[in-house]
Design a protein around this motif. Structure first.
Motif, PDB file in Angstrom:
ATOM      1  N   GLY A  77       0.828  -1.212   0.000  1.00 48.62           N
ATOM      2  CA  GLY A  77       0.000   0.000   0.000  1.00 48.62           C
ATOM      3  C   GLY A  77       0.853   1.249   0.000  1.00 48.62           C
ATOM      4  O   GLY A  77       0.542   2.242  -0.674  1.00 48.62           O
ATOM      5  N   GLY A  78       1.952   1.210   0.754  1.00 49.69           N
ATOM      6  CA  GLY A  78       2.859   2.356   0.794  1.00 49.69           C
ATOM      7  C   GLY A  78       3.575   2.596  -0.515  1.00 49.69           C
ATOM      8  O   GLY A  78       3.976   3.721  -0.820  1.00 49.69           O
ATOM      9  N   LEU A  79       3.755   1.504  -1.304  1.00 53.80           N
ATOM     10  CA  LEU A  79       4.428   1.635  -2.610  1.00 53.80           C
ATOM     11  C   LEU A  79       3.452   2.022  -3.716  1.00 53.80           C
ATOM     12  O   LEU A  79       3.801   2.777  -4.624  1.00 53.80           O
ATOM     13  N   LEU A  80       2.225   1.504  -3.657  1.00 52.29           N
ATOM     14  CA  LEU A  80       1.292   1.636  -4.776  1.00 52.29           C
ATOM     15  C   LEU A  80       0.337   2.814  -4.668  1.00 52.29           C
ATOM     16  O   LEU A  80      -0.294   3.198  -5.663  1.00 52.29           O
ATOM     17  N   ALA A  81       0.195   3.393  -3.509  1.00 46.42           N
ATOM     18  CA  ALA A  81      -0.787   4.463  -3.325  1.00 46.42           C
ATOM     19  C   ALA A  81      -0.459   5.683  -4.179  1.00 46.42           C
ATOM     20  O   ALA A  81       0.687   6.145  -4.230  1.00 46.42           O
ATOM     21  N   LEU A  82      -1.502   6.190  -4.841  1.00 43.80           N
ATOM     22  CA  LEU A  82      -1.359   7.420  -5.618  1.00 43.80           C
ATOM     23  C   LEU A  82      -1.511   8.602  -4.665  1.00 43.80           C
ATOM     24  O   LEU A  82      -2.568   8.779  -4.029  1.00 43.80           O
ATOM     25  N   ARG A  83      -0.472   9.373  -4.555  1.00 43.12           N
ATOM     26  CA  ARG A  83      -0.468  10.456  -3.561  1.00 43.12           C
ATOM     27  C   ARG A  83      -1.454  11.571  -3.889  1.00 43.12           C
ATOM     28  O   ARG A  83      -1.822  12.351  -3.008  1.00 43.12           O
ATOM     29  N   ASP A  84      -1.881  11.664  -5.143  1.00 38.30           N
ATOM     30  CA  ASP A  84      -2.821  12.732  -5.523  1.00 38.30           C
ATOM     31  C   ASP A  84      -4.243  12.216  -5.705  1.00 38.30           C
ATOM     32  O   ASP A  84      -5.094  12.895  -6.278  1.00 38.30           O
ATOM     33  N   ASP A  85      -4.509  11.003  -5.223  1.00 38.07           N
ATOM     34  CA  ASP A  85      -5.848  10.423  -5.307  1.00 38.07           C
ATOM     35  C   ASP A  85      -6.440  10.424  -3.900  1.00 38.07           C
ATOM     36  O   ASP A  85      -5.933   9.756  -2.996  1.00 38.07           O
ATOM     37  N   ASP A  86      -7.542  11.166  -3.705  1.00 40.59           N
ATOM     38  CA  ASP A  86      -8.116  11.325  -2.375  1.00 40.59           C
ATOM     39  C   ASP A  86      -8.526   9.993  -1.766  1.00 40.59           C
ATOM     40  O   ASP A  86      -8.362   9.772  -0.559  1.00 40.59           O
ATOM     41  N   ALA A  87      -9.046   9.083  -2.606  1.00 40.73           N
ATOM     42  CA  ALA A  87      -9.478   7.790  -2.084  1.00 40.73           C
ATOM     43  C   ALA A  87      -8.286   6.973  -1.596  1.00 40.73           C
ATOM     44  O   ALA A  87      -8.357   6.290  -0.562  1.00 40.73           O
ATOM     45  N   HIS A  88      -7.160   7.031  -2.331  1.00 43.10           N
ATOM     46  CA  HIS A  88      -5.952   6.313  -1.912  1.00 43.10           C
ATOM     47  C   HIS A  88      -5.408   6.889  -0.610  1.00 43.10           C
ATOM     48  O   HIS A  88      -5.015   6.151   0.305  1.00 43.10           O
ATOM     49  N   GLU A  94      -6.829   5.441   6.905  1.00 41.63           N
ATOM     50  CA  GLU A  94      -7.716   4.531   7.624  1.00 41.63           C
ATOM     51  C   GLU A  94      -6.976   3.302   8.140  1.00 41.63           C
ATOM     52  O   GLU A  94      -7.236   2.817   9.251  1.00 41.63           O
ATOM     53  N   HIS A  95      -6.032   2.784   7.338  1.00 41.73           N
ATOM     54  CA  HIS A  95      -5.367   1.538   7.695  1.00 41.73           C
ATOM     55  C   HIS A  95      -3.952   1.752   8.240  1.00 41.73           C
ATOM     56  O   HIS A  95      -3.205   0.787   8.431  1.00 41.73           O
ATOM     57  N   GLY A  96      -3.586   2.987   8.472  1.00 43.37           N
ATOM     58  CA  GLY A  96      -2.287   3.275   9.061  1.00 43.37           C
ATOM     59  C   GLY A  96      -1.116   2.929   8.163  1.00 43.37           C
ATOM     60  O   GLY A  96      -0.073   2.450   8.647  1.00 43.37           O
ATOM     61  N   ILE A  97      -1.272   3.151   6.874  1.00 42.14           N
ATOM     62  CA  ILE A  97      -0.217   2.835   5.903  1.00 42.14           C
ATOM     63  C   ILE A  97       0.567   4.098   5.598  1.00 42.14           C
ATOM     64  O   ILE A  97       0.001   5.123   5.175  1.00 42.14           O
ATOM     65  N   GLY A  98       1.859   4.051   5.794  1.00 46.20           N
ATOM     66  CA  GLY A  98       2.715   5.178   5.476  1.00 46.20           C
ATOM     67  C   GLY A  98       3.293   5.074   4.079  1.00 46.20           C
ATOM     68  O   GLY A  98       3.587   3.974   3.610  1.00 46.20           O
ATOM     69  N   ALA A  99       3.449   6.192   3.418  1.00 46.11           N
ATOM     70  CA  ALA A  99       3.985   6.202   2.052  1.00 46.11           C
ATOM     71  C   ALA A  99       5.463   5.807   2.058  1.00 46.11           C
ATOM     72  O   ALA A  99       6.220   6.186   2.956  1.00 46.11           O
ATOM     73  N   ILE A 100       5.849   5.032   1.064  1.00 42.78           N
ATOM     74  CA  ILE A 100       7.260   4.679   0.835  1.00 42.78           C
ATOM     75  C   ILE A 100       7.678   5.349  -0.463  1.00 42.78           C
ATOM     76  O   ILE A 100       7.134   5.066  -1.533  1.00 42.78           O
ATOM     77  N   ASP A 101       8.625   6.268  -0.377  1.00 44.08           N
ATOM     78  CA  ASP A 101       9.009   7.085  -1.528  1.00 44.08           C
ATOM     79  C   ASP A 101      10.212   6.532  -2.284  1.00 44.08           C
ATOM     80  O   ASP A 101      10.450   6.896  -3.431  1.00 44.08           O
ATOM     81  N   LEU A 102      10.965   5.671  -1.621  1.00 46.79           N
ATOM     82  CA  LEU A 102      12.169   5.095  -2.243  1.00 46.79           C
ATOM     83  C   LEU A 102      12.272   3.626  -1.853  1.00 46.79           C
ATOM     84  O   LEU A 102      12.214   3.288  -0.664  1.00 46.79           O
ATOM     85  N   ALA A 138       6.667  -0.695  -7.058  1.00 50.02           N
ATOM     86  CA  ALA A 138       7.288   0.633  -7.033  1.00 50.02           C
ATOM     87  C   ALA A 138       7.477   1.177  -8.445  1.00 50.02           C
ATOM     88  O   ALA A 138       7.266   2.377  -8.687  1.00 50.02           O
ATOM     89  N   ALA A 139       7.870   0.296  -9.369  1.00 48.87           N
ATOM     90  CA  ALA A 139       8.087   0.747 -10.743  1.00 48.87           C
ATOM     91  C   ALA A 139       6.775   1.194 -11.384  1.00 48.87           C
ATOM     92  O   ALA A 139       6.738   2.179 -12.129  1.00 48.87           O
ATOM     93  N   LYS A 140       5.690   0.480 -11.113  1.00 45.75           N
ATOM     94  CA  LYS A 140       4.394   0.889 -11.655  1.00 45.75           C
ATOM     95  C   LYS A 140       4.012   2.279 -11.154  1.00 45.75           C
ATOM     96  O   LYS A 140       3.457   3.092 -11.893  1.00 45.75           O
ATOM     97  N   ASN A 141       4.325   2.564  -9.904  1.00 47.70           N
ATOM     98  CA  ASN A 141       3.948   3.840  -9.305  1.00 47.70           C
ATOM     99  C   ASN A 141       5.083   4.858  -9.371  1.00 47.70           C
ATOM    100  O   ASN A 141       5.274   5.658  -8.453  1.00 47.70           O
ATOM    101  N   HIS A 142       5.860   4.810 -10.476  1.00 51.50           N
ATOM    102  CA  HIS A 142       7.011   5.708 -10.584  1.00 51.50           C
ATOM    103  C   HIS A 142       6.619   7.176 -10.670  1.00 51.50           C
ATOM    104  O   HIS A 142       7.488   8.058 -10.608  1.00 51.50           O
ATOM    105  N   ALA A 143       5.325   7.457 -10.803  1.00 47.35           N
ATOM    106  CA  ALA A 143       4.897   8.852 -10.736  1.00 47.35           C
ATOM    107  C   ALA A 143       5.273   9.458  -9.389  1.00 47.35           C
ATOM    108  O   ALA A 143       5.505  10.668  -9.279  1.00 47.35           O
ATOM    109  N   PHE A 144       5.384   8.592  -8.366  1.00 47.11           N
ATOM    110  CA  PHE A 144       5.688   9.087  -7.021  1.00 47.11           C
ATOM    111  C   PHE A 144       6.848   8.365  -6.350  1.00 47.11           C
ATOM    112  O   PHE A 144       7.434   8.891  -5.400  1.00 47.11           O
ATOM    113  N   VAL A 145       7.178   7.160  -6.809  1.00 43.43           N
ATOM    114  CA  VAL A 145       8.124   6.303  -6.089  1.00 43.43           C
ATOM    115  C   VAL A 145       9.386   6.071  -6.912  1.00 43.43           C
ATOM    116  O   VAL A 145       9.323   5.838  -8.131  1.00 43.43           O
TER     117      VAL A 145
END
Length: 529
Positions: A77-88, A94-102, A138-145
């Motif tokens: 979840g931290g790797l795949l979440a879209l940072r600009d998507d409100d639902a993500h 809600e689930h206490g998932i922190g973003a992983i940027d690298l 992470a590669a799929k979500n390279h827009a942020f990761v």
């Protein structure tokens, strides 16, 4: 998505610890939170770094001997979440998932494990599961990761963070994603190839090949063609593992021809005496043995001095000064040998355009492996031609048996013919080629061309008779008619080695008997297209 995104949290999980501590310290100095697993976390803690365990993110300990540790929404979840998507963003909160940027991951050493001959169970345990899953996420979500899979990319990452004050650009993340997908693709290719080989599956439903960029080339066979050189990770001695000591970068044609030269000279064991092969356009123009390397080179050179100009020289023993001096007398593109002494290097130092390559031993001509050729819409795959013939496997089919001297030359000629483009004809005398006919549409034409080149060379050397007088001749495939064999006899050949197997073998044998030739069959063909 914005072009520049900050890096606040990094997950590091690496098998190869090279450069890990230096990378982690630099990231920590930028205030980047470090998360890690197992041995990677231990290495960083031993270096005095503060590290959070992945188990703290997932709420589960590492289990099943480390097979399960990162396959969890807390990580993915931290790797795949879209940072600009409100639902993500809401789901993360809600689930206490922190973003992983690298994400910094290099995989279990499956290729190295297989290469050292490990057993089936050990190889299976070295197939990484969590690593590729994280890399792909992470590669799929390279827009942020950012995803780093090679130690070689540690410094470019740090440079990028320095330039952009702790942030990275979209273009940079795209390049990292490209490398990441290529790495997981190559990894899966290695596993599938090993499985196919282990199970004896010679034609699996899907076949994948992978390589690592060794060199971007100036151009391909011609200046209008782009090109690059990739290695496949095997440790076989040759062009891919050679060390270049001097000279400008190798070209596409240099690499192709040098490989052909080294594969040919590797047919001759060093303990059997010095040998030299000179190659031009992937075909041998001279191959010889000698009492010394210098003599072997001289005898190979005397087969076709014109074609040797601008050619490739391969030796089966370490290069010495005297041989280097002889080679340096004409323009030579590349010299490759299993070593070179200081004297040889000093001689070549004055030849700035000559490339000197050394290897750790010779290639194994009996080694297995695959040969691949692209065709329109696909590619052909076959076992590499590692066929070899011993004296005891030859069948004499003529009334006259070959003499011991002829037999030695026949076996020599057969080794060379294997490396000549079909239709291939090779004349040999006293352990040296004296005429080579390659790549003709008609076998008789190859026979005539080789004989004519021998005659021209004899005249240049001041001899009154062609070099083929008293020679033996090898043909890579059967003579379909007696004409090619009789042309060789007219050139002075006294013995012939060929596969046999023609519908007209009896006619060819009859012609050989009438001409007083000795002829042996190998029952093995060496087409080379």
């Amino acid at each position: 998505m914005t072009d520049l995104t900050p890096v606040r949290r990094a997950l590091l999980s690496v098998s190869d610890k090279t450069g890990l501590v230096e990378l982690a310290k630099t990231l920590a100095a930028r205030g980047i939170e470090l998360v890690s697993t197992g041995g990677t976390a231990r290495t960083m803690r031993e270096a005095g770094l503060e590290v959070q365990d992945v188990s703290d993110l997932t709420g589960f300990p590492e289990m099943m001997d480390g097979r399960v540790k990162t396959l969890h929404p807390g990580v993915h979840g931290g790797l795949l979440a879209l940072r600009d998507d409100d639902a993500h963003v809401a789901a993360m909160k809600e689930h206490g998932i922190g973003a992983i940027d690298l994400l910094v991951v290099n995989l279990y050493p499956f290729e190295e494990t297989v290469a050292r001959g490990a057993g089936y169970d050990e190889a299976i345990e070295n197939i990484d599961i969590g690593g590729p899953a994280m890399i792909r996420a992470a590669a799929k979500n390279h827009a942020f990761v950012n995803v780093v899979v090679d130690v070689e990319d540690y410094q470019p990452l740090l440079d990028e963070l320095e330039v952009h004050d702790g942030r990275t650009s979209y273009a940079f993340r795209q390049r990292l994603a490209l490398n990441a997908y290529a790495r997981t693709g190559a990894y899966d290719a290695a596993v599938s190839a090993w499985m196919a080989d282990t199970l004896g599956e010679t034609a699996p439903r899907r076949r994948v090949f992978a390589g690592t960029l060794a060199q971007t080339l100036r151009y391909g066979e011609n200046p209008h063609q782009g090109a690059a050189f990739y290695t496949d990770g095997t440790a076989r001695a040759g062009i891919s593992t050679a060390e270049q000591h001097q000279g400008k970068e190798l070209s596409y044609n240099n690499i192709n021809d040098t490989d052909a030269a080294f594969e040919l000279v590797s047919e001759f064991l060093p303990e059997d005496g010095p040998a030299c092969a000179i190659i031009k356009h992937a075909n041998p123009c001279g191959v010889a043995r000698g009492a010394s390397l210098t003599e072997a080179y001289s005898r190979a050179f005397d087969c076709d001095r014109t074609s040797a100009f601008g050619g490739i020289v391969a030796l089966n023993q370490p290069l010495d000064r005297a041989t280097a001096e002889a080679i340096a007398e004409i323009f030579t593109e590349v010299v490759i040998a299993p070593g070179a002494d200081e004297g040889a290097r000093e001689v070549f130092a004055a030849k700035k355009n000559l490339r000197l390559l050394t290897t750790d031993g010779l290639s194994d001509p009996a080694a297995g492996g695959l040969a691949v050729r692209q065709v329109s819409g696909g590619f052909l795959v076959q076992d590499r031609d590692n066929g070899r013939i011993g004296e005891w496997e030859l069948k004499t089919v003529t009334k006259r048996q070959p003499t011991s001297e002829e037999l030695a030359d026949l076996l020599f000629a057969w080794k060379v013919a294997k490396h000549v483009k079909s239709n291939a004809i090779v004349y040999v005398k006293d352990g040296a080629t004296v005429g080579v006919g390659a790549g003709q549409m008609s076998r008789v034409d190859s026979t005539r061309i080789a004989a004519r080149k021998s005659q021209d060379m004899a005249e240049a050397l001041g001899f009154s008779t062609p070099l083929t007088q008293g020679s033996v001749v090898a043909s890579d495939a059967f003579f379909p008619f007696p004409d090619g064999l009789l042309t060789a006899a007219e050139a002075g050949a006294t013995a012939v080695i060929q596969p046999g197997g023609s519908m007209r073998d009896d006619k060819v044998i009859e012609a050989a008997d009438e001409a007083g030739l000795a002829m042996v069959f190998t029952s093995m063909r060496h087409f080379r297209h």
